[in-house]
Design an enzyme around this catalytic site. Structure first.
Site, PDB file in Angstrom:
ATOM      1  N   TYR A 165     -41.578 -12.012  72.390  1.00 41.80           N
ATOM      2  CA  TYR A 165     -42.369 -11.922  71.197  1.00 41.80           C
ATOM      3  C   TYR A 165     -42.122 -10.561  70.381  1.00 41.80           C
ATOM      4  O   TYR A 165     -42.172 -10.745  69.133  1.00 41.80           O
ATOM      5  CB  TYR A 165     -43.894 -11.998  71.787  1.00 41.80           C
ATOM      6  CG  TYR A 165     -44.856 -12.037  70.429  1.00 41.80           C
ATOM      7  CD1 TYR A 165     -45.177 -13.186  69.678  1.00 41.80           C
ATOM      8  CD2 TYR A 165     -45.967 -11.033  70.352  1.00 41.80           C
ATOM      9  CE1 TYR A 165     -46.109 -13.449  68.810  1.00 41.80           C
ATOM     10  CE2 TYR A 165     -46.859 -11.220  69.295  1.00 41.80           C
ATOM     11  CZ  TYR A 165     -46.732 -12.161  68.555  1.00 41.80           C
ATOM     12  OH  TYR A 165     -47.838 -12.239  67.655  1.00 41.80           O
ATOM     13  N   LYS A 204     -40.958 -10.350  66.719  1.00 50.21           N
ATOM     14  CA  LYS A 204     -41.342  -9.979  65.429  1.00 50.21           C
ATOM     15  C   LYS A 204     -40.824  -8.668  64.898  1.00 50.21           C
ATOM     16  O   LYS A 204     -40.901  -8.445  63.676  1.00 50.21           O
ATOM     17  CB  LYS A 204     -42.943  -9.478  66.097  1.00 50.21           C
ATOM     18  CG  LYS A 204     -43.723 -10.603  66.237  1.00 50.21           C
ATOM     19  CD  LYS A 204     -44.137 -11.558  65.407  1.00 50.21           C
ATOM     20  CE  LYS A 204     -44.861 -12.762  65.735  1.00 50.21           C
ATOM     21  NZ  LYS A 204     -45.575 -13.730  64.627  1.00 50.21           N
TER      22      LYS A 204
END
Length: 319
Positions: free
Chosen positions: A174, A178
């Site tokens: 993640y 991002k």
């Protein structure tokens, strides 16, 4: 009095729930015609049978308030389906003006335990999903600009995360996705500026099904962004949506390639990384011994567990 987004068409991905839902409703409130995209899987890990219900419920809420909206239930991580999403906006409302990328999933695991599929699936939905929609929207704006003989109106708002800024040890997939989204945003901002298009990224903090574990210790007041007893919920998604509405508007023409953190009535503008120290070799090329003599003392004077992550900037602390 005209609304700031009147006559403009927006796409919001992952708009069936949480932050995306709040963003879609806010853009519609500001006058935009909204294409509400949501694949409709019930699990935050991107699991379970897809459903049209979440997107359609948001569409109905927008229409009930007097706005215009249409649903799209495709998977933005699929290149062709992302193209169909952009084409739906063009076919339905004549053109696309605003793209808000929000769709995402979570498959948290420490890096030594993470499977290849857990890595690939999160990168696919977040980073590839952002690229797919951006690709087709950018091609649309470039073609319109060439036809018009000058700049057109275009806005991209991408969704990064404080997990990228602060490291997030249990989310290597993640955090990487991002961080990649920030790189995609700044590259896109430079590439599309001459066509009249801006691209910015936000790092929102909000209580959603994606963050239910993170904020489990912070119970929500009843009533949304501001409860009936007057107590505000600083983690309500409604705190994020107004910034997205602003970035999508003509007023934000001078905001491009920026990263903004938003939650609970606060907006912070993140600076680009700066050089903290610089060393030059006394010879033609560094040797191991020279680097040892320069870098070892430098890092010895810094906190033992300090990393490049910007936790201290946002008031976050590592365990």
């Amino acid at each position: 009095m005209a609304q700031p987004l009147e006559g403009l068409t927006a796409i919001v991905t992952g708009a069936g729930r949480g932050i995306g839902r709040a963003e879609a409703l806010e853009l519609a409130r500001l006058g935009a015609r909204v294409v509400v995209n949501d694949f409709g899987q019930p699990g935050r890990a991107g699991t379970g049978a897809a459903s049209a219900a979440p997107a359609q419920e948001v569409v109905e809420a927008i229409r009930a308030a007097g706005g215009r909206a249409v649903a799209h239930t495709g998977d933005v991580a699929d290149h062709q389906q992302a193209g169909a999403l952009v084409q739906l906006a063009i076919d339905t409302y004549g053109q696309l003006d605003i793209l808000v990328n929000n769709a995402g999933i979570l498959r948290d695991r420490m890096v030594f335990s993470m499977t290849e599929d857990e890595w690939d699936s999160v990168i696919r939905v977040h980073l590839k999903g952002h690229f797919n929609t951006t690709h087709f929207a950018a091609a649309h704006w470039r073609a319109r600009s060439k036809e018009a003989g000058g700049p057109v109106f275009g806005r991209i708002v991408n969704t990064s995360s404080e997990a990228f800024l602060a490291g997030s040890a249990g989310q290597p997939n993640y955090a990487a996705a991002k961080g990649g989204i920030v790189g995609l945003t700044t590259s896109t901002a430079l590439a599309l500026a001459k066509y009249g298009v801006t691209a910015n990224a936000i790092c929102p903090r909000a209580r959603t099904r994606m963050t239910e574990d993170v904020f489990a210790g912070f119970p929500a007041p009843q009533g949304g962004a501001v409860a009936k007893d007057g107590r505000p919920d600083p983690l309500a998604p409604e705190h994020v949506a107004p910034l997205v509405g602003y970035l999508a508007s003509p007023a934000a023409a001078g905001v491009n390639g920026q990263l903004l953190v938003v939650h609970g009535g606060m907006v912070a503008i993140a600076e680009r990384p700066r050089i903290a120290a610089k060393f030059d070799t006394a010879k033609e090329i560094f040797s191991y011994e020279e680097l040892d003599g320069l870098l070892t003392p430098y890092f010895a004077e810094r906190p033992a567990h300090e990393t490049f992550a910007a936790a201290e900037v946002l008031g976050l602390k590592h365990d």
